[in-house]
Write a protein that holds these residues in place. Structure first.
Motif, mmCIF file in Angstrom:
data_model
loop_
_atom_site.group_PDB
_atom_site.id
_atom_site.type_symbol
_atom_site.label_atom_id
_atom_site.label_comp_id
_atom_site.label_asym_id
_atom_site.label_seq_id
_atom_site.Cartn_x
_atom_site.Cartn_y
_atom_site.Cartn_z
ATOM 1 N N LEU A 115 -26.988 46.311 12.568
ATOM 2 C CA LEU A 115 -25.531 46.384 12.447
ATOM 3 C C LEU A 115 -24.927 45.028 12.079
ATOM 4 O O LEU A 115 -23.996 44.958 11.283
ATOM 5 C CB LEU A 115 -24.917 46.932 13.736
ATOM 6 N N ALA A 173 -22.970 44.417 8.640
ATOM 7 C CA ALA A 173 -21.600 43.897 8.652
ATOM 8 C C ALA A 173 -21.483 42.718 7.686
ATOM 9 O O ALA A 173 -20.553 42.644 6.881
ATOM 10 C CB ALA A 173 -21.192 43.480 10.063
ATOM 11 N N TYR A 174 -22.444 41.803 7.744
ATOM 12 C CA TYR A 174 -22.427 40.664 6.822
ATOM 13 C C TYR A 174 -22.523 41.159 5.373
ATOM 14 O O TYR A 174 -21.793 40.683 4.499
ATOM 15 C CB TYR A 174 -23.582 39.699 7.130
ATOM 16 N N TYR A 229 -21.605 44.126 4.094
ATOM 17 C CA TYR A 229 -20.360 44.770 3.671
ATOM 18 C C TYR A 229 -19.241 43.750 3.454
ATOM 19 O O TYR A 229 -18.482 43.857 2.485
ATOM 20 C CB TYR A 229 -19.905 45.821 4.692
ATOM 21 N N PHE A 230 -19.131 42.766 4.344
ATOM 22 C CA PHE A 230 -18.096 41.744 4.160
ATOM 23 C C PHE A 230 -18.358 40.930 2.892
ATOM 24 O O PHE A 230 -17.426 40.558 2.186
ATOM 25 C CB PHE A 230 -17.995 40.826 5.378
ATOM 26 N N GLY A 258 -17.448 46.881 6.865
ATOM 27 C CA GLY A 258 -17.854 45.668 7.572
ATOM 28 C C GLY A 258 -17.259 45.608 8.966
ATOM 29 O O GLY A 258 -17.938 45.296 9.946
ATOM 30 N N LEU A 259 -15.966 45.929 9.065
ATOM 31 C CA LEU A 259 -15.300 45.897 10.369
ATOM 32 C C LEU A 259 -15.900 46.934 11.319
ATOM 33 O O LEU A 259 -16.166 46.641 12.490
ATOM 34 C CB LEU A 259 -13.797 46.130 10.194
ATOM 35 N N THR A 273 -18.927 48.277 11.234
ATOM 36 C CA THR A 273 -20.298 47.929 11.644
ATOM 37 C C THR A 273 -20.317 46.716 12.571
ATOM 38 O O THR A 273 -21.157 46.654 13.469
ATOM 39 C CB THR A 273 -21.231 47.689 10.437
ATOM 40 N N VAL A 274 -19.393 45.773 12.397
ATOM 41 C CA VAL A 274 -19.386 44.632 13.315
ATOM 42 C C VAL A 274 -18.921 45.074 14.707
ATOM 43 O O VAL A 274 -19.420 44.570 15.720
ATOM 44 C CB VAL A 274 -18.562 43.438 12.772
ATOM 45 N N HIS A 316 -21.932 46.540 16.176
ATOM 46 C CA HIS A 316 -22.808 45.415 16.547
ATOM 47 C C HIS A 316 -22.389 44.868 17.916
ATOM 48 O O HIS A 316 -23.227 44.661 18.795
ATOM 49 C CB HIS A 316 -22.684 44.348 15.449
ATOM 50 N N PHE A 333 -15.165 37.519 13.549
ATOM 51 C CA PHE A 333 -14.633 38.865 13.787
ATOM 52 C C PHE A 333 -13.110 38.848 13.835
ATOM 53 O O PHE A 333 -12.449 39.668 13.187
ATOM 54 C CB PHE A 333 -15.198 39.454 15.091
ATOM 55 N N SER A 371 -19.552 33.933 9.597
ATOM 56 C CA SER A 371 -20.489 35.042 9.830
ATOM 57 C C SER A 371 -21.861 34.727 9.250
ATOM 58 O O SER A 371 -22.885 35.089 9.839
ATOM 59 C CB SER A 371 -19.935 36.362 9.282
#
Length: 184
Positions: A12, A16-17, A19-20, A53-54, A56-57, A60, A97, A133
């Motif tokens: 995750l 996230a990284y 996707y961002f 990204g948001l 999944t973070v 995480h 975040f 990140s």
């Protein structure tokens, strides 16, 4: 196969990284002078990748709290520099975040009520958020010694920075061209 919470935490965080990074790359491309078509598609990829990204973070962070090996308390996740495990590296992720969250909320929920120049300044907070990140992933990620993971981090950083430089140079060149054409 993902068999432990630690595997899910890593996946995750990495997603996230990813996707961002995709969101930032497409956001930079959309307003770049060298991209002439498909701006609507580029915008939707930018926006959707940011939300992914948001999400999944947040996943995480949630799985960090239920991990049996190195569980985080809610306060350790929400307040930078309070984590028992790698306090500085954990704090980088927490700060990233909050910056990502602030940018997404101002961009998708509050943009119509904000001054455009203030929104634009806030929106560029994604760049330090992304850098934090990246540092968080490299410093705390248990996969950071894996050559494939390191190569991905290097490639994504190089690509993002290259597009940022190209966009900046393109916009400066465009301003110079407009300025010189007014003086003729």
């Amino acid at each position: 196969m993902l068999t432990s919470t630690w595997d899910w935490i890593r996946l995750l965080g990495f997603l996230a990284y990813f996707y961002f990074t995709v969101s930032i790359i497409f956001g930079l491309l959309r307003k770049s002078p060298f991209v002439k078509s498909h701006k609507n598609l580029i915008y939707h990829i930018h926006q959707n990748a940011g939300w992914l990204g948001l999400i999944t973070v947040i996943g995480h962070m949630f799985v960090l709290m239920i991990d049996h090996y190195e569980p985080y308390r809610l306060g350790e996740i929400l307040f930078p520099f309070t984590a028992n495990y790698q306090s500085l590296s954990s704090a980088l992720g927490t700060i990233a975040f909050y910056l990502f969250l602030f940018v997404i909320l101002t961009s998708d929920l509050w943009i119509r009520t904000m001054n455009r120049s203030i929104w634009k300044k806030i929106h560029f907070l994604v760049l330090p958020a992304w850098a934090l990140s990246l540092a968080h992933g490299v410093l705390i990620g248990t996969d950071s010694e894996n050559p494939v993971i390191l190569l991905f981090y290097l490639f994504s950083a190089g690509l993002t920075l290259s597009i940022l430089v190209a966009r900046t140079v393109g916009q400066l060149t465009k301003k110079v061209d407009v300025s010189t054409s007014h003086h003729k």
